[in-house]
Design a protein around this motif. Sequence first.
Motif, PDB file in Angstrom:
ATOM      1  N   GLU A 137       0.845  -1.206   0.000  1.00  0.00           N
ATOM      2  CA  GLU A 137       0.000   0.000   0.000  1.00  0.00           C
ATOM      3  C   GLU A 137       0.883   1.260   0.000  1.00  0.00           C
ATOM      4  OE1 GLU A 137      -3.051   0.054  -0.638  1.00  0.00           O
ATOM      5  OE2 GLU A 137      -3.859   1.966   0.051  1.00  0.00           O
ATOM      6  N   GLN A 157      -7.567  -1.735 -14.536  1.00  0.00           N
ATOM      7  CA  GLN A 157      -7.172  -0.547 -15.306  1.00  0.00           C
ATOM      8  C   GLN A 157      -8.212  -0.229 -16.383  1.00  0.00           C
ATOM      9  OE1 GLN A 157      -4.366   1.590 -14.843  1.00  0.00           O
ATOM     10  NE2 GLN A 157      -5.774   2.753 -16.111  1.00  0.00           N
ATOM     11  N   ARG A 217     -17.450  -2.193  -9.923  1.00  0.00           N
ATOM     12  CA  ARG A 217     -17.322  -1.035  -9.009  1.00  0.00           C
ATOM     13  C   ARG A 217     -17.705   0.261  -9.721  1.00  0.00           C
ATOM     14  NH1 ARG A 217     -11.826   1.461  -9.634  1.00  0.00           N
ATOM     15  NH2 ARG A 217     -10.965   0.416 -11.452  1.00  0.00           N
TER      16      ARG A 217
HETATM   17  C1  GRG Z   1       5.591   6.460 -10.021  1.00  0.00           C
HETATM   18  C2  GRG Z   1       4.848   8.464 -11.332  1.00  0.00           C
HETATM   19  C3  GRG Z   1       4.728   7.032 -11.053  1.00  0.00           C
HETATM   20  C4  GRG Z   1       3.826   6.323 -11.742  1.00  0.00           C
HETATM   21  C5  GRG Z   1       3.637   4.896 -11.688  1.00  0.00           C
HETATM   22  C6  GRG Z   1       0.798   3.420 -10.803  1.00  0.00           C
HETATM   23  C7  GRG Z   1       1.187   4.628 -11.540  1.00  0.00           C
HETATM   24  C8  GRG Z   1       2.359   4.526 -12.421  1.00  0.00           C
HETATM   25  C9  GRG Z   1       0.526   5.786 -11.439  1.00  0.00           C
HETATM   26  C10 GRG Z   1      -0.597   6.016 -10.526  1.00  0.00           C
HETATM   27  C11 GRG Z   1      -1.847   6.472 -11.219  1.00  0.00           C
HETATM   28  C12 GRG Z   1      -2.551   5.421 -12.014  1.00  0.00           C
HETATM   29  C13 GRG Z   1      -3.548   5.874 -13.010  1.00  0.00           C
HETATM   30  C14 GRG Z   1      -2.330   4.159 -11.830  1.00  0.00           C
HETATM   31  C15 GRG Z   1      -3.000   3.066 -12.522  1.00  0.00           C
HETATM   32  C16 GRG Z   1      -3.574   2.155 -11.517  1.00  0.00           C
HETATM   33  C17 GRG Z   1      -4.724   2.758 -10.811  1.00  0.00           C
HETATM   34  C18 GRG Z   1      -6.017   2.767 -11.520  1.00  0.00           C
HETATM   35  C19 GRG Z   1      -4.554   3.284  -9.619  1.00  0.00           C
HETATM   36  C20 GRG Z   1      -5.608   3.727  -8.709  1.00  0.00           C
HETATM   37  O1  GRG Z   1      -5.710   2.688  -7.762  1.00  0.00           O
HETATM   38  P1  GRG Z   1      -6.891   2.600  -6.706  1.00  0.00           P
HETATM   39  O2  GRG Z   1      -8.189   2.816  -7.397  1.00  0.00           O
HETATM   40  O3  GRG Z   1      -6.569   3.865  -5.796  1.00  0.00           O
HETATM   41  O4  GRG Z   1      -6.712   1.346  -5.942  1.00  0.00           O
HETATM   42  P2  GRG Z   1      -7.074   4.191  -4.310  1.00  0.00           P
HETATM   43  O5  GRG Z   1      -7.281   5.674  -4.311  1.00  0.00           O
HETATM   44  O6  GRG Z   1      -8.326   3.440  -4.012  1.00  0.00           O
HETATM   45  O7  GRG Z   1      -5.946   3.790  -3.422  1.00  0.00           O
END
Ligand code: GRG
Length: 304
Positions: free
Chosen positions: A83, A226, A302
């Motif tokens: 996490e 995703q 979801r």
């Molecule tokens: C280190 C800059 C950098 C990037 C790495 C993982 C990632 C790439 C970027 C984070 C943003 C993103 C769109 C990631 C894709 C996976 C995703 C949909 C993340 C959101 O995860 P949730 O929904 O988040 O589990 P919460 O807010 O519930 O923890």
Amino acid sequence: MTVSSNIFDETLLDIYAERVQSTLNEILSYPPQITQKPLFEAMRYSAFSGGKRVRPFLTYEFCKACTNDSDTKAPDYYAAAIEMIHTFSLIHDDLPAMDDDVLRRGKPTNHVIFGEATAILAGDSLITSALEAVCNNNFCTDTQNLRAARLICEKSGAFGMLGGQQIDLQSEGVQIGRETLNELHTLKTGCLFSCACMLGCIAANADNSLIAAAEEYGNCLGLAFQIKDDILDIEGDPKKMGKTLHKDDISKKNTYPLLYGSEQSKITLHTLTEKAIAALDAFSGVKSVKILTDYANILKNRDK
Ligand code: GRG
């Protein structure tokens, strides 16, 4: 806290969320007079800002699927560590140099509150603290902790999540094929999901065949997650999502719905969810695996 049900009920999510919350609270504690206090405040701000705790859930449930023991403390530090890595990725992803987002989980992003430099350091410190926590897990052997730490590095590094982010950056505004799109999202999102699942198996000292099945489940679930996220970016409710929507379209990101349309993406989402569930066959005879089947469907349906 005991988790005994083998039928999915929502309270299970709360039980694990509480467990990871309390472990994170312990790992991210600091002496009140510490000079670098803003750094800890920034780390804690994002660690406790209302994430769904999907990845820790997977670590806990896979550990339970391998041991049938829901009370073991073996996965606690691993669940918190994954996490923390996830939290680092969100903080850095929101930075002006990346997605330049001001809203995350319905709250101002880390750099908006603490400034860009501290947000960068908070992300960096979450990585180092995550790895330190894994090494300090007294409920697993050093061999298990080494394996867990190596896996986190592999799955979150340049051959994993960070590699996926780089492909994403390179692909902005460029037409890419399905193979590259799959590679991008498998690395960027799938890797942390599969890592979370495998960490649960490592905490349980499971054999390699179960670890491989957990990896397959995590990869498929991560890719499905995703695609769902990208569908929600188009069709979701901004209030529920707690972030700015339609940014993918504006920044010409390569996503499944933008390249193949919503309907086709929903079919792929369904197929991947079924593939994830099929990977659980390796756990045949394990009662609690039904929860992981149900969870895959919950994530598919979801709305945030
Ligand atoms: C280190 C800059 C950098 C990037 C790495 C993982 C990632 C790439 C970027 C984070 C943003 C993103 C769109 C990631 C894709 C996976 C995703 C949909 C993340 C959101 O995860 P949730 O929904 O988040 O589990 P919460 O807010 O519930 O923890």
